[in-house]
Scaffold this active site. Structure first.
Site, PDB file in Angstrom:
ATOM      1  CG  ASP A  44      -2.107  -0.954   1.038  1.00  0.00           C
ATOM      2  OD1 ASP A  44      -2.330  -1.421  -0.099  1.00  0.00           O
ATOM      3  OD2 ASP A  44      -2.798  -1.231   2.031  1.00  0.00           O
ATOM      4  CG  ASP A 144      -1.113   9.599  22.596  1.00  0.00           C
ATOM      5  OD1 ASP A 144      -0.837  10.396  23.521  1.00  0.00           O
ATOM      6  OD2 ASP A 144      -0.960   8.371  22.700  1.00  0.00           O
ATOM      7  CB  THR A 155      -9.870  -0.071   5.835  1.00  0.00           C
ATOM      8  OG1 THR A 155      -9.195   0.292   4.637  1.00  0.00           O
ATOM      9  CG2 THR A 155     -11.360  -0.143   5.570  1.00  0.00           C
ATOM     10  CB  ALA A 156      -5.219   2.884   6.455  1.00  0.00           C
ATOM     11  CB  SER A 160      -4.842   1.056  13.681  1.00  0.00           C
ATOM     12  OG  SER A 160      -4.543   0.149  12.641  1.00  0.00           O
TER      13      SER A 160
END
Length: 255
Positions: A44, A144, A155-156, A160
């Site tokens: 990717d 953060d 979806t990347a 997460s």
């Protein structure tokens, strides 16, 4: 449309370079400016580089996975490549346009097909003020960092960080905090794709923040402005049954 002229680009890893040599030997190598399709060989990261390189060129991009992560790639095979490309389904994606102002007052501009992220640079949490279309929505977020993701990027890194997955053709963006401390229960927002997002770094010297648009980073920012770029786009090709829309949908049912 006929896809006769193929231009191959590859990541600088052994398996991608071997694939490049084999495919050029089998199908030839057109110059990118003359090609009907650009075939990207890697993961990717390589696909994002290729999207940026050929943005708004009108050239379709067909990726094959020769890297570690290949969400934006098709399965690798050296057989019947022109036939696969001819049968592939087309998806058009638009980037975000980031304008980051650093503490010295200099502007830095970049595009992002996946996401724009703001990240703390030191042990100190970031303190961010968030406005949507010039209306302050959050006076102060201690965290953060924060992510503004496109449907393709949802979806990347966004996933997460426990952000929502967006259908690929939805007119939406995902605004997702990274480890929010105050307000602790704020989990982000889904906003219209035409919204203009402004994020200011509060206490910028004490709590330095970096801004990242895909693979472009600016450090010590004071303010970032983000909006969808409606004049630019990229065209991606996916094998039937494995379109980006299908992958985004399937990702919501993985455990």
């Amino acid at each position: 449309m006929e896809f006769r002229r193929l231009a191959f680009v590859a990541a600088e890893v052994p398996q991608a370079r071997r694939a490049l040599n084999a495919l050029v030997k089998a199908y030839g190598q057109a110059a990118p400016e003359d090609a009907d399709v650009v075939v990207a060989l890697g993961g990717d990261g390589l696909m994002l580089q290729t999207l940026h390189r050929f943005m708004s060129s009108g050239k379709a991009i067909y990726g094959m996975n020769r890297g570690s992560v290949g969400f934006l790639m098709n399965d690798y095979s050296e057989k019947r490549l022109p036939e696969r490309i001819h049968a592939a389904e087309l998806t058009t994606v638009r980037p975000l346009r980031m304008t980051a102002t650093d503490q010295a007052g200099h502007e830095h501009k970049a595009m992002a097909f996946n996401e724009v992220s703001l990240l703390r640079q030191t042990h100190q949490s970031a303190a961010l003020k968030i406005s949507i279309d010039d209306h302050v929505r959050l006076e102060e977020l201690k965290c953060d960092g924060i992510i503004l993701a496109t449907p393709a990027g949802s979806t990347a890194y966004n996933l997460s960080a426990h952000g929502p997955i967006l259908p690929i053709n939805s007119p939406l963006l995902a605004l997702t905090p990274i480890s929010p401390f105050r307000p602790r229960r704020w989990r982000g927002a889904i906003i219209p794709h035409q919204a203009r997002v402004t994020i200011e770094s509060l206490e910028a010297e004490k709590r330095p923040v970096a801004a990242v648009a895909d693979q472009f980073e600016v450090r010590n920012i004071s303010k970032v402005e983000i909006a969808e770029d409606r004049k630019r786009s990229a065209r991606l090709l996916f094998d039937p049954g494995h379109s980006l829309a299908e992958r985004v949908l399937a990702e919501q049912f993985r455990f």
